[in-house]
Enzyme design. Structure first.
Site, short mmCIF file in Angstrom:
data_model
loop_
_atom_site.label_atom_id
_atom_site.label_comp_id
_atom_site.label_asym_id
_atom_site.label_seq_id
_atom_site.Cartn_x
_atom_site.Cartn_y
_atom_site.Cartn_z
N TYR A 151 0.86 -1.19 0.00
CA TYR A 151 0.00 0.00 0.00
C TYR A 151 0.89 1.23 0.00
CZ TYR A 151 -3.44 3.47 1.55
OH TYR A 151 -4.24 4.57 1.65
N ASP A 254 9.50 3.00 0.00
CA ASP A 254 8.40 3.61 0.74
C ASP A 254 8.57 3.31 2.22
OD1 ASP A 254 6.07 4.47 1.89
OD2 ASP A 254 4.73 3.46 0.49
N LYS A 282 4.29 9.24 9.00
CA LYS A 282 3.99 8.64 10.30
C LYS A 282 4.96 9.05 11.41
CE LYS A 282 1.31 4.80 8.40
NZ LYS A 282 0.00 5.38 8.70
#
Length: 446
Positions: A151, A254, A282
């Protein structure tokens, strides 16, 4: 040993959820928080401090979700609270150049091995969007390779095969079925996407032999965090790095989930892999929304103003208050022993849970290490990739397990595709509470 607390009374949470459904779709602002995951509805949280959160009914929990990994310092870290208060008093945001963004960028560059320069965005999704645009501009190619089960945010071209599906729907490994994750995306959007299984060197070599010459980029999570916590096979990331160099495709790592978690420089430092571009989010913001793209000047300076620039606007890019938080957060993470503590506390949780499952005779594996891990109820000794997850992980049993933990004061998402997070606020006592609760729950699992 600390005692777990009962948290079965959620009357206020239920009342808030009923009220929320009058104004919010599914009563929430993201499906991962709502009734698709929590039964019969979400626990409404009101405050947090350190490793603990309290819900609308006053129930106390040890938090192992930590905002899906964003809260690397736990809740309301005193240094960050002071930083936010001071920044707000001086003006939170100007949409102008500030010294705060310079200081945040300098600290970022000191920590991330591949960071010659950095561009801050507002979210991880924005960061991966920008990284792909940069890769296409730099290489002059359009296509990119995405892996099953990964994702990279909710940008249209990334939304293929990011959810689990029955094995018979996935198609052959050599030519995976293309399963969109959302309605509303034209089929032509995926014309430039090459899809491949992850953690399979032979499949990677084959797909790059066929398509490598037309790929602008290969984008990958260094650890598959969208299916829990699936580690790369030994040498897999290194082989990917070599193959992408050979075919001229940029390697985008990522690290939105893994960045600043496993090491000061993220997984690229931990595994010793140098990407062409990498994205962060995050934990970078310690609870504030932010993303980042970093890499060499030769690629990122394509965003410099000019006739053939890569356009990247954003009123809230480099948000002053967030930049102040980032600088303070990275200073805390740079302190001696921070990462040793994160790994030791996380490894203690993994060891304790494995012992509970062994002693109780429960078929489960705990995957990961240090500050991030996941539990899979399976008879397999390991979940190695997306197809293993779809075929062998008993996600319903996992959801039942976590719902029982929630009743005993352990806060975690019942979604098996996410992961357990250790913050700097977690203690040995928190781990003992978790292990005790897991032991109680195992006796009730059907």
């Amino acid at each position: 040993m600390p005692q777990t607390s009962e948290t079965r009374n959620r009357t206020s949470s239920q009342q808030w959820f009923v009220r929320a459904q009058q104004s919010l779709v599914d009563g929430v602002n993201s499906p991962s928080r709502g009734p698709a995951v929590y039964s019969p509805g979400p626990i409404v949280l009101e405050r947090g401090h350190g490793s603990r959160v309290w819900d609308a009914d006053g129930n106390e929990y040890v938090d192992f979700m930590m905002s899906f990994g964003a809260l690397i310092q736990g809740h309301a870290h005193p240094t960050l609270v002071k930083t936010v208060s001071s920044a707000m008093a001086e003006g939170s945001h100007f949409a102008a150049a500030t010294s705060a963004e310079v200081e945040a960028a300098e600290r970022f560059r000191r920590m991330v091995p591949s960071a010659e320069v950095v561009r801050f965005t507002n979210t991880g999704s924005e960061a991966t969007m920008l990284a792909l645009r940069l890769a296409r501009a730099h290489t002059g190619r359009r296509k990119f390779l995405k892996f099953e089960g990964h994702y990279h945010g909710w940008y249209d071209p990334f939304l293929l095969n990011a959810h689990s599906h029955p094995l018979e729907q996935l198609g052959p490994i050599e030519e995976p079925a293309r399963i969109p994750d959302s309605e509303g995306i034209p089929a032509s959007t995926f014309d430039d996407v090459v899809l491949s299984p992850w953690n399979n060197v032979a499949a990677l070599e084959a797909v790059l032999t066929r398509h490598g010459h037309e790929l602008a980029a290969v984008i990958t999570e260094p650890i598959m965090a969208n299916m829990g916590c699936i580690l790369p096979r030994d040498g897999y990331l290194e082989r990917m790095r070599a193959l992408t160099r050979d075919c001229g495709a940029l390697l985008i790592l990522d690290e939105v989930v893994t960045g600043f978690r496993y090491a000061p420089g993220g997984c690229q430092e931990y595994y010793g892999v140098e990407p062409d571009l990498s994205t962060f989010g995050k934990a970078l913001g310690a609870g504030f929304p932010v993303g980042a793209v970093t890499g060499p000047r030769s690629i990122l300076e394509r965003m410099g103003w000019g006739e053939h620039m890569v356009l990247h606007y954003g009123t809230f890019n480099g948000h002053r208050l967030t930049m102040k938080v980032i600088a303070a957060n990275l200073d805390i993470l740079s302190a001696d022993n921070t990462y040793r503590q994160l790994h030791e506390v996380g490894d203690a949780a993994i060891t304790g849970l494995r012992e509970v499952f062994r002693r109780r005779g429960v078929n489960a594996v705990v995957q990961g290490f240090g500050p991030m891990f996941q539990i899979y109820f399976t008879e397999r000794d390991r979940i190695r990739d997306y197809r293993d997850y779809c075929r062998y992980a008993d996600t319903k049993r996992y959801s039942r397990f976590v719902h029982l933990l929630l009743e005993r004061g352990i806060y975690m998402t019942p979604s098996n595709g996410l992961h357990w997070i250790i913050s700097t606020a977690h203690t040995e006592a928190d781990i003992e509470t978790l292990v005790e609760a897991a032991d109680q729950v195992c006796s009730k699992l059907s």
